[in-house]
Design an enzyme around this catalytic site. Structure first.
Site, mmCIF file in Angstrom:
data_model
loop_
_atom_site.group_PDB
_atom_site.id
_atom_site.type_symbol
_atom_site.label_atom_id
_atom_site.label_comp_id
_atom_site.label_asym_id
_atom_site.label_seq_id
_atom_site.Cartn_x
_atom_site.Cartn_y
_atom_site.Cartn_z
ATOM 1 N N HIS A 131 0.837 -1.207 0.000
ATOM 2 C CA HIS A 131 0.000 0.000 0.000
ATOM 3 C C HIS A 131 0.867 1.250 0.000
ATOM 4 O O HIS A 131 0.616 2.191 -0.778
ATOM 5 C CB HIS A 131 -0.920 -0.015 1.225
ATOM 6 C CG HIS A 131 -1.655 1.271 1.449
ATOM 7 N ND1 HIS A 131 -2.951 1.486 1.014
ATOM 8 C CD2 HIS A 131 -1.273 2.429 2.066
ATOM 9 C CE1 HIS A 131 -3.326 2.705 1.343
ATOM 10 N NE2 HIS A 131 -2.320 3.303 1.988
ATOM 11 N N GLU A 132 1.869 1.285 0.864
ATOM 12 C CA GLU A 132 2.750 2.456 0.920
ATOM 13 C C GLU A 132 3.546 2.596 -0.377
ATOM 14 O O GLU A 132 3.799 3.716 -0.838
ATOM 15 C CB GLU A 132 3.689 2.352 2.122
ATOM 16 C CG GLU A 132 2.988 2.308 3.470
ATOM 17 C CD GLU A 132 2.024 3.464 3.672
ATOM 18 O OE1 GLU A 132 2.228 4.545 3.065
ATOM 19 O OE2 GLU A 132 1.042 3.303 4.420
ATOM 20 N N HIS A 135 1.469 4.456 -2.792
ATOM 21 C CA HIS A 135 1.551 5.915 -2.666
ATOM 22 C C HIS A 135 2.804 6.452 -3.362
ATOM 23 O O HIS A 135 2.773 7.527 -3.970
ATOM 24 C CB HIS A 135 1.576 6.307 -1.190
ATOM 25 C CG HIS A 135 0.230 6.333 -0.545
ATOM 26 N ND1 HIS A 135 -0.818 7.075 -1.037
ATOM 27 C CD2 HIS A 135 -0.238 5.730 0.584
ATOM 28 C CE1 HIS A 135 -1.885 6.923 -0.257
ATOM 29 N NE2 HIS A 135 -1.546 6.102 0.730
ATOM 30 N N GLU A 207 -6.395 7.083 -1.248
ATOM 31 C CA GLU A 207 -6.275 5.897 -0.399
ATOM 32 C C GLU A 207 -6.815 4.669 -1.123
ATOM 33 O O GLU A 207 -6.226 3.583 -1.058
ATOM 34 C CB GLU A 207 -7.015 6.107 0.923
ATOM 35 C CG GLU A 207 -6.323 7.067 1.887
ATOM 36 C CD GLU A 207 -4.917 6.607 2.251
ATOM 37 O OE1 GLU A 207 -4.718 5.402 2.507
ATOM 38 O OE2 GLU A 207 -4.023 7.466 2.271
#
Length: 287
Positions: A131-132, A135, A207
């Site tokens: 997930h990071e 980003h 997100e």
């Protein structure tokens, strides 16, 4: 809208707020001083906001021999994403959470708390790191980090103004001197609104996009969904001891210090239930 344009617009909005606060605090002199501060912060936040945030959370870089499995995960996912391997840092907090920072993929950092390393399974931790990495790939990290740093500065200025108003300082450009009590009341309202503005500037859709990208990178949507469920349950029990609520948007789930009515009103994070549902649907579509 590209991340570069969003960053410029956000910097302009936050600089305007800082200048307004300077005018309320010191009149014409305050505007000049605030303009200089905004200029310095614009330059400094681009180059040093990641260092400021890492320092705020007392993050320490982890050597590969200290956490070989975590480094292996980061390296593998960076390879899958086609970006350089980010630096890996640990935050000395029991609250389980994670964030990414840096001005671009070439200068990125993935930071995890000590608590998340103890809470999650290896597969779930891989989902969080993915997930990071999402980003980083989607170039969200610069605007998230700048937003947190400048929002923290705005709230600090607001607190200084209120303190000055209570003790009779402030704007003395007018004939009567002193601080207008109406302006002081406006400042008390403007501080949380400024923080809300920063949070709202970071679209909730980012997100969702990081979840989707992360699930593709790790190939296990259900692992990320399971991690979000555990983090959501733990975030309401274990508070962050350090840091600032203005950096809430950087974390994979909202830290406990941001769980106030105002923070929930302006929260940058979509409901965890919806994020989990989307990931479960993604997993079902792969069968």
């Amino acid at each position: 809208m590209t991340s570069q344009i969003k960053t410029v617009l956000l910097l302009g909005l936050l600089s305007g707020i800082i200048i307004v606060l300077g005018g309320l605090l010191g009149g014409r002199t305050g505007v000049i001083i605030a303009f200089g501060m905004a200029l310095l912060m614009n330059v400094g936040s681009y180059w040093y906001s990641d260092k400021i945030v890492l320092s705020m959370y007392r993050a320490r870089e982890l050597a590969p021999e200290e956490a070989p499995y975590l480094h292996k995960i980061v390296e593998e996912l960076a390879h899958n994403a086609g970006v350089p391997k980010p630096r890996v840092c640990v935050v000395p907090e029991e609250a389980p959470n994670a964030f990414a920072t840096g001005r671009n993929p070439e200068h990125a950092v993935v930071a995890v708390t000590e608590g998340i390393l103890r809470l999650l399974s290896p597969e779930e931790l891989r989902g969080v790191v993915a997930h990071e990495m999402g980003h980083i790939v989607n170039r969200d990290i610069l605007i998230q980090t700048i937003a947190g740093v400048m929002a923290s500065a705005i709230v600090t200025m607001a607190n200084i103004f209120q303190f000055t108003a209570i003790f009779g300082g402030g704007n003395r450009d007018g004939e009567g001197g002193g601080v207008n009590p109406i302006a002081a009341l406006a400042m008390a309202l403007l501080a949380p609104m400024a923080a809300g503005l920063v949070q709202m500037a970071i679209s909730r859709s980012r997100e969702y996009l990081a979840d989707d990208t992360g699930a593709e990178l790790c190939g296990q949507p259900l692992a990320l969904a399971g991690a979000l469920a555990k983090l959501g349950a733990a975030s309401g029990r274990i508070p962050m001891r350090e840091g600032n609520p203005s950096t809430e948007q950087m974390f994979i789930v909202s830290p406990m210090f941001a769980h106030s009515s105002m923070a929930n009103l302006f929260s940058t994070h979509p409901p965890l239930e919806e994020r989990i549902r989307r990931l479960q649907a993604m997993a079902a579509s792969r069968r």
